[in-house]
Design an enzyme around this catalytic site. Structure first.
Site, PDB file in Angstrom:
ATOM      1  N   LYS A  11      -8.384   3.784  -6.761  1.00 22.38           N
ATOM      2  CA  LYS A  11      -8.828   4.775  -7.734  1.00 22.38           C
ATOM      3  C   LYS A  11     -10.092   5.480  -7.267  1.00 22.38           C
ATOM      4  CE  LYS A  11      -6.789   2.364 -11.692  1.00 22.38           C
ATOM      5  NZ  LYS A  11      -7.043   1.565 -12.906  1.00 22.38           N
TER       6      LYS A  11
ATOM      7  N   PRO B 281       2.504   4.935   1.183  1.00 25.34           N
ATOM      8  CA  PRO B 281       3.123   5.315   2.465  1.00 25.34           C
ATOM      9  C   PRO B 281       2.098   5.876   3.442  1.00 25.34           C
ATOM     10  CG  PRO B 281       4.392   6.169   0.610  1.00 25.34           C
ATOM     11  CD  PRO B 281       3.114   5.651   0.042  1.00 25.34           C
ATOM     12  N   GLY B 282       2.305   5.582   4.722  1.00 26.82           N
ATOM     13  CA  GLY B 282       1.510   6.201   5.771  1.00 26.82           C
ATOM     14  C   GLY B 282       0.188   5.544   6.065  1.00 26.82           C
ATOM     15  N   VAL B 283      -0.054   4.317   5.545  1.00 30.03           N
ATOM     16  CA  VAL B 283      -1.346   3.676   5.805  1.00 30.03           C
ATOM     17  C   VAL B 283      -1.274   2.679   6.962  1.00 30.03           C
ATOM     18  CG1 VAL B 283      -2.175   3.975   3.456  1.00 30.03           C
ATOM     19  CG2 VAL B 283      -0.920   1.902   4.052  1.00 30.03           C
ATOM     20  N   GLY B 284      -0.088   2.498   7.560  1.00 32.70           N
ATOM     21  CA  GLY B 284       0.006   1.664   8.765  1.00 32.70           C
ATOM     22  C   GLY B 284       0.553   0.277   8.549  1.00 32.70           C
ATOM     23  N   LYS B 285       1.375   0.070   7.507  1.00 35.40           N
ATOM     24  CA  LYS B 285       1.906  -1.272   7.230  1.00 35.40           C
ATOM     25  C   LYS B 285       2.870  -1.722   8.328  1.00 35.40           C
ATOM     26  CE  LYS B 285       3.560  -0.032   3.245  1.00 35.40           C
ATOM     27  NZ  LYS B 285       3.115   1.378   3.242  1.00 35.40           N
ATOM     28  N   THR B 286       3.807  -0.866   8.675  1.00 29.21           N
ATOM     29  CA  THR B 286       4.797  -1.239   9.695  1.00 29.21           C
ATOM     30  C   THR B 286       4.151  -1.400  11.060  1.00 29.21           C
ATOM     31  OG1 THR B 286       6.510  -0.052   8.460  1.00 29.21           O
ATOM     32  CG2 THR B 286       6.962  -0.564  10.773  1.00 29.21           C
TER      33      THR B 286
ATOM     34  N   SER C 293      -4.871   1.034 -18.208  1.00 26.10           N
ATOM     35  CA  SER C 293      -6.160   1.412 -17.625  1.00 26.10           C
ATOM     36  C   SER C 293      -6.654   2.782 -18.082  1.00 26.10           C
ATOM     37  CB  SER C 293      -6.076   1.383 -16.098  1.00 26.10           C
ATOM     38  OG  SER C 293      -5.153   2.332 -15.615  1.00 26.10           O
TER      39      SER C 293
ATOM     40  N   GLY D 163       0.824  -1.198   0.000  1.00 28.48           N
ATOM     41  CA  GLY D 163       0.000   0.000   0.000  1.00 28.48           C
ATOM     42  C   GLY D 163       0.854   1.242   0.000  1.00 28.48           C
TER      43      GLY D 163
END
Length: 820
Positions: free
Chosen positions: A757, A391-396, A714, A389
């Protein structure tokens, strides 16, 4: 009995003092050899400085010669020549001058010279007589000194005879007690003809420090030398007797390791009692105790014991000593058997995930499913999860939450920019500064063999002439192989099968297919504006208040202020820039409170505008959509979803209709543009395009933000819409965005990234979207509030798409999902 000594750490000669001046030398002098023979030797001899070695008269030993000046002195003396061997005071000094050498040394004859190639030369020397330095004769090209012999004192007395007999008895006693000494040595000791020779031979064969040996060498009185040797022999006898007693006591012990530990513990106690411990032996004892306390795998245990034996045999100042010690520290500090017990309570896990993250429902469900399987089948092979995803969406932070849910340690290795395979597998020990790879380094830091291990930014692993780190990761992430992971530095296989690996990435396009095949991908597309508002209010604002030393009562922030930040200052998929903006507001507030301790800061939209300045994100959809030839497409990048504009302009003339493409478009997108033009040509009548519209001309297609590369199929629907809008002189409908691949048959084919999107369209103020019908299944992943806010049209052909994008009548909103 001859002292066999290894000298690359002891051998080298010294630099000459610059102040030394050559003077007229006495040609020769006569020295007394052991046995009262006389020999004529030069009065001025080349100096061979050595470390931690003392050559006694009457003793033959090998010396390793390595440094250039030492080799020059040896070559000058040649075989059967003479040298003056003298010890340096500080063994760490590489090039000692004359003041850093002991005054007393030994005249030696070079018996044999062996060329050791790259390691220098080996010289077999025989000690002839003691001598003392009287002056420096020359300093270049080698150090030469004038010497004066120190003959033994010759006299007979009862005390000398008694000391002689005591030393002989003690030496024979040691030979009886030590199994590694043959009985023939007792007769050899008995037959030594002179007390001085006896003292020197015994001194060269018992454990003495360099200073103690120098003290014996400096004594010309045989009785004094015998007294010193006698004191040390008594200690050796005590040790030998204790070893024999311990061996007898431990004879019934069946476990050889326990027996060895008991013997070594007793030996340590005896050495401490008689004062013979040193830093080196204590260091080895500590390592041995640490090794005995561990239960290592067989191969690791064999390596550890081998290196410990090497360390024991090396002198205290040997250059390889610290390398072996570092290796043993790494080997023994790895968590071979240390692991934590899993805590798999799904109710607690749900609470932890909800407390750490807002939203992300499908991600949390997948994590809970994973924990449920671990609870029912603890020994089953765990899948490798890969969170993908923007950056900044909480993966880590999701990785940390999983570790909390399971009660495991958490460790992380950042792989961004890694290009050397050795970063994963470690460097071989032959290299200077070698160390294990990041996998074992991280496991050592965690102190557990079953942590949650986060491989961060796995999509940014590179490769060059040093190897391909992604290939090394194949072994790490393959459950069929990682139980026997081999690190080049450690050399012993390490079991990684108990480690729970989680990877994070911003995009899948740069991950090698073989590596991607080993992972289960979970996509985190981003947050809606409402989700961001909740995250800011419940997580980010409290965290920034604490970080800036502020209290809730001192700062009040309104929801409209947060809405303004989200919509106008931080148009992103994650919340990283949102937190930075909130931190800016807190800094402004902290400054005002510092100036007035009683102030209460009220943050409203006006305060946000004043603190953050002009908004960087302004809506440009409405003004652009009023121009013919402009269509709004949707795309997915490593930073999340985004909208893009496709602009078309025409220029009459030339032969046929031609395309000119700009905006740093990739090959796939260029082919989509060619396909779009071909479809428009073949369906000109159905589209109502006049002959004038289809007259020869150049159609220039441009996608703004030309510095950013763009590619993918797309944008096909948007390209067709822009071309038809230009040729028919009809503008595309306002606030309508579209996505979908096209075919020459007029079909609209499915594309990826629908959730990202649609989130991007919602953030940008789009009201209606057109997507392929075969992407209907992907709408389930789109948050309900986004589906309710957008008019979503599902199309199967280009004609259907154009009816929504170019029709004169505004399309009514078609809701595909109702409020719960």
């Amino acid at each position: 009995m001859s002292n066999i000594s290894d000298d690359d750490s002891h051998d080298d000669d010294a630099r000459q003092p610059s102040s030394a001046k050559a003077t007229k030398d006495i040609a020769t002098l006569v020295v007394e050899l052991p046995g009262e023979e006389m020999l004529e030797v030069p009065a001025v001899l080349p100096v061979l400085a050595v470390r931690d070695v003392v050559v006694f008269p009457g003793v033959t030993m090998p010396l390793a010669i390595g440094r250039p000046r030492s080799l020059t002195a040896l070559d000058e003396a040649g075989q059967d020549g003479f040298l003056f061997v003298v010890s340096q005071r500080d063994p760490n000094t590489e090039n000692p001058d004359i003041d850093e050498l002991y005054e007393v040394g030994t005249i030696v004859r070079v018996m044999r010279i062996i060329d050791a190639r790259q390691e220098g030369k080996q010289a077999l020397v025989a000690g002839l007589a003691r001598a003392v330095i009287t002056r420096t004769a020359a300093s270049e090209p080698i150090l030469r000194v004038q010497i004066h012999p120190m003959p033994d004192s010759h006299y007979e007395s009862e005390s000398l005879a008694a000391a002689w007999r005591r030393v002989v008895m003690l030496a024979q006693k040691i030979i009886e007690l030590r199994e590694d000494m043959p009985d023939e040595w007792k007769a050899f000791i008995q037959d030594i003809p002179m007390p001085g020779i006896l003292a020197d031979l015994v001194a060269s064969n018992i454990a003495l420090s360099s200073k103690q040996r120098i003290k014996i060498l400096s004594e010309s009185d045989p009785q004094t030398r015998l007294a010193i040797v006698e004191a040390h022999l008594k200690k050796e006898v005590t040790i030998a007797e204790t070893q024999r007693n311990l061996t007898d006591e431990a004879g019934g012990e069946t476990d050889p390791k326990r027996r060895e530990r008991m013997l070594r513990r007793r030996m340590r106690e005896i050495q401490e009692e008689i004062g013979e411990t040193d830093a080196g032996s204590r260091e080895i004892d500590e390592l041995r105790e640490k090794l005995d306390a561990l239960t290592l795998p067989e191969e690791a245990d064999t390596l550890a014991n081998r290196e410990l034996r090497r360390l024991t045999s090396l002198p205290q100042h040997a250059p390889d000593r610290h390398l072996i010690r570092t290796y043993l520290d790494w080997l023994l500090d790895l968590p071979w058997n240390s692991e934590t017990e899993d805590h798999l309570d799904l109710a607690d896990a749900r609470k932890i995930l909800d407390a750490d993250h807002h939203g992300l429902g499908h991600v949390k469900d997948r994590i809970l499913e994973f924990l449920a399987v671990r609870k029912l089948a603890p020994d089953a092979q765990a899948p490798i999860l890969c969170f993908v995803g923007p950056p900044g969406v909480g993966k880590t932070s999701l990785g940390r939450s999983i570790a909390r849910c399971m009660g495991r340690k958490f460790t992380r290795a950042s792989l961004g920019g890694v290009r050397d395979e050795a970063e994963i597998r470690g460097h071989r020990r032959t290299y200077v500064g070698s160390m294990p790879g990041r996998i074992l380094q991280s496991l050592k830091r965690s102190g557990s063999k079953n942590p949650v291990f986060l491989l961060d930014e796995i999509d940014k692993v590179g490769s060059d002439y040093r190897g391909d780190p992604s290939s090394a990761l194949l072994e790490v992430l393959d459950p069929e192989q990682n139980h026997n992971f081999s690190d080049h530095y450690v050399e012993a296989p390490f079991d990684l099968s108990r480690v729970l690996f989680i990877a994070t990435a911003n995009t899948l396009s740069t991950i090698p297919p073989a590596l991607l095949d080993r992972m289960e991908v979970i996509e985190l597309s981003g947050y809606t504006e409402n989700e961001k508002l909740v995250i800011a209010r419940e997580f980010l604002v409290p965290r920034q208040l604490k970080a800036h030393g502020l209290e809730d009562s001192q700062v009040e922030i309104e929801d409209p202020a947060l809405d303004k930040i989200i919509s106008e200052y931080t148009r992103e998929a994650g919340v990283r820039n949102l937190e930075r903006s909130i931190a800016t507001l807190m800094r402004k507030s902290a400054r005002r409170i510092s100036e007035d301790r009683n102030a209460i800061i009220h943050i409203d939209p006006e305060f946000v505008s004043e603190a953050l300045g002009a908004p960087p994100h302004l809506s440009e959809v409405a003004e652009e959509n009023s121009i013919p030839g402009v269509a709004v497409g949707m795309a997915v990048t490593a930073h999340g979803g985004d909208i893009l504009f496709v602009e078309a302009a025409g220029k009459s003339g030339g032969k046929g209709i031609r395309l000119r493409l700009t905006g740093q478009l990739g090959d796939v997108m260029k082919e989509s543009a060619e396909a779009a033009l071909s479809w428009v040509r073949s369906h000109a009548k159905e589209l109502g395009l006049s002959d004038e519209a289809m007259a020869p001309r150049e159609i220039h297609l441009h996608v703004p933000a030309g510095a950013i590369p763009k590619d993918g199929p797309s944008a096909g629907v948007a390209l067709v819409t822009a071309i038809v809008s230009l040729l028919s002189d009809r503008s595309a409908r306002s606030r309508v965005a579209m996505t979908g691949e096209i075919s020459l048959r007029g079909r609209v084919l499915p594309v990826g990234g629908i959730k990202g999107k649609l989130l991007a369209a919602s953030r940008a103020g789009i009201e209606t979207v057109v997507i392929p019908k075969r992407n209907e299944k992907d709408l389930e992943e789109v948050p309900l509030e986004v589906r309710n806010a957008l008019g979503i049209h599902l199309v199967d052909t280009i004609d259907e798409a154009l009816s929504f994008t170019l029709g004169e009548k505004q399309p009514t909103k078609q809701q595909t999902a109702k409020s719960a």
